[in-house]
Design an enzyme around this catalytic site. Sequence first.
Site, PDB file in Angstrom:
ATOM      1  N   LYS A  73       0.841  -1.207   0.000  1.00 44.88           N
ATOM      2  CA  LYS A  73       0.000   0.000   0.000  1.00 44.88           C
ATOM      3  C   LYS A  73       0.876   1.259   0.000  1.00 44.88           C
ATOM      4  O   LYS A  73       0.606   2.209  -0.724  1.00 44.88           O
ATOM      5  CB  LYS A  73      -0.935  -0.017   1.220  1.00 44.88           C
ATOM      6  CG  LYS A  73      -2.042  -1.056   1.090  1.00 44.88           C
ATOM      7  CD  LYS A  73      -2.854  -1.280   2.356  1.00 44.88           C
ATOM      8  CE  LYS A  73      -3.816  -2.451   2.142  1.00 44.88           C
ATOM      9  NZ  LYS A  73      -4.680  -2.747   3.288  1.00 44.88           N
ATOM     10  N   GLN A  82      -4.796  -1.624   9.463  1.00 43.08           N
ATOM     11  CA  GLN A  82      -4.682  -2.926   8.823  1.00 43.08           C
ATOM     12  C   GLN A  82      -5.293  -4.008   9.714  1.00 43.08           C
ATOM     13  O   GLN A  82      -4.996  -4.084  10.910  1.00 43.08           O
ATOM     14  CB  GLN A  82      -3.198  -3.234   8.520  1.00 43.08           C
ATOM     15  CG  GLN A  82      -2.972  -4.501   7.724  1.00 43.08           C
ATOM     16  CD  GLN A  82      -3.559  -4.425   6.302  1.00 43.08           C
ATOM     17  OE1 GLN A  82      -3.659  -3.356   5.700  1.00 43.08           O
ATOM     18  NE2 GLN A  82      -3.967  -5.559   5.776  1.00 43.08           N
ATOM     19  N   ASP A 110     -10.858   2.762   3.488  1.00 45.74           N
ATOM     20  CA  ASP A 110     -11.144   1.326   3.405  1.00 45.74           C
ATOM     21  C   ASP A 110     -12.629   1.094   3.107  1.00 45.74           C
ATOM     22  O   ASP A 110     -13.021   0.006   2.665  1.00 45.74           O
ATOM     23  CB  ASP A 110     -10.819   0.648   4.751  1.00 45.74           C
ATOM     24  CG  ASP A 110      -9.540  -0.162   4.724  1.00 45.74           C
ATOM     25  OD1 ASP A 110      -9.140  -0.609   3.621  1.00 45.74           O
ATOM     26  OD2 ASP A 110      -8.947  -0.350   5.792  1.00 45.74           O
TER      27      ASP A 110
HETATM   28  N1  GUN Z   1      -6.935  -6.973   5.897  1.00 43.75           N
HETATM   29  C1  GUN Z   1      -7.239  -7.711   4.806  1.00 43.75           C
HETATM   30  N2  GUN Z   1      -7.779  -6.941   3.846  1.00 43.75           N
HETATM   31  C2  GUN Z   1      -7.825  -5.679   4.346  1.00 43.75           C
HETATM   32  C3  GUN Z   1      -8.269  -4.447   3.809  1.00 43.75           C
HETATM   33  O1  GUN Z   1      -8.764  -4.326   2.696  1.00 43.75           O
HETATM   34  N3  GUN Z   1      -8.127  -3.369   4.650  1.00 43.75           N
HETATM   35  C4  GUN Z   1      -7.606  -3.462   5.900  1.00 43.75           C
HETATM   36  N4  GUN Z   1      -7.544  -2.350   6.634  1.00 43.75           N
HETATM   37  N5  GUN Z   1      -7.181  -4.602   6.409  1.00 43.75           N
HETATM   38  C5  GUN Z   1      -7.294  -5.713   5.627  1.00 43.75           C
END
Ligand code: GUN
Length: 297
Positions: free
Chosen positions: A66, A110, A133
Amino acid sequence: MKGDTARTDLVVKAMTIIDGKALSEKVLKEIEKEHSELEKKVGRKAGLAVIIVGENPASQIYVRNKIRACEKVGFHSETIRLDENITEENLLLEIEKLNNNSNIDGILVQLPIPKHIDGLKIINAISAEKDVDGFHTTNIGKMMIGDETGFLPCTPAGVVHMFEEYNINLEGKDVLVIGQSNIVGKPMTLLLIKKRATVQVCNSKTKNLSEKLRKADVVVAAAGSPKLVKASDVKEDVVVIDVGINRVDGKLCGDVDFEEVSKKASFITPVPGGVGPMTIAMLIKNTFKSYKQKIDK
Ligand code: GUN
């Protein structure tokens, strides 16, 4: 001559591997261009803050990807690394600081986070205007009623983007979603309904999954179960979207037996290089949307 005889027994089937990596790069390139022009006018970059709690190895990789995407498009990014024993109260304080930081347009925590912390409380502590998100109750509500000022969850939004780019029409199609998570299965279902598909959602308690799979025109597999979907489970020309990211013997594989299922599918996503990069592209897209919304205010 032997070769002149028309072959009626040979059917050449067209199968397309949906290239999520190339598509995500296209999305990122467009954002990079628009952002570099806007940044000159506004005098600041779009900014994303990523909070990671603890040392989950998969999370470390996702977060790194990311941040790399932010660098690619020229965004400002911050990674806030917190000890897995952090209290809920202190995590809330970190979020509050970012909510009040005018250089930050997007905040994400996350997942997963440690069990002693209330996940929903954390997600809803992020300002809905910075929840890139798309997990905040407000953004889920906006998605439900079709209010486009909100943020869509990145993975389902990435899948819809793939359908659109590859001209896969979902109207009247029977779609089977495997998995009912808040992150993928549930929001995916809503977005498919919006496309006028007929959607069935399965979970680990579903009876006769193979039978249901064989009737589906489109399958979205988000079960987190390696190679769950086999070639014998699907019909000819099925469209298969594999959201699974599983590690088996150190190798990544999806929820679909790609090698076998791809012989029957009309479209299929690979793992890696399918849905994963699209999720990140949609995160960047949401962060840019938040940045532009703030400029417009
Ligand atoms: N863990 C797995 N997929 C995601 C996601 O799309 N966003 C976040 N914040 N955590 C995750």
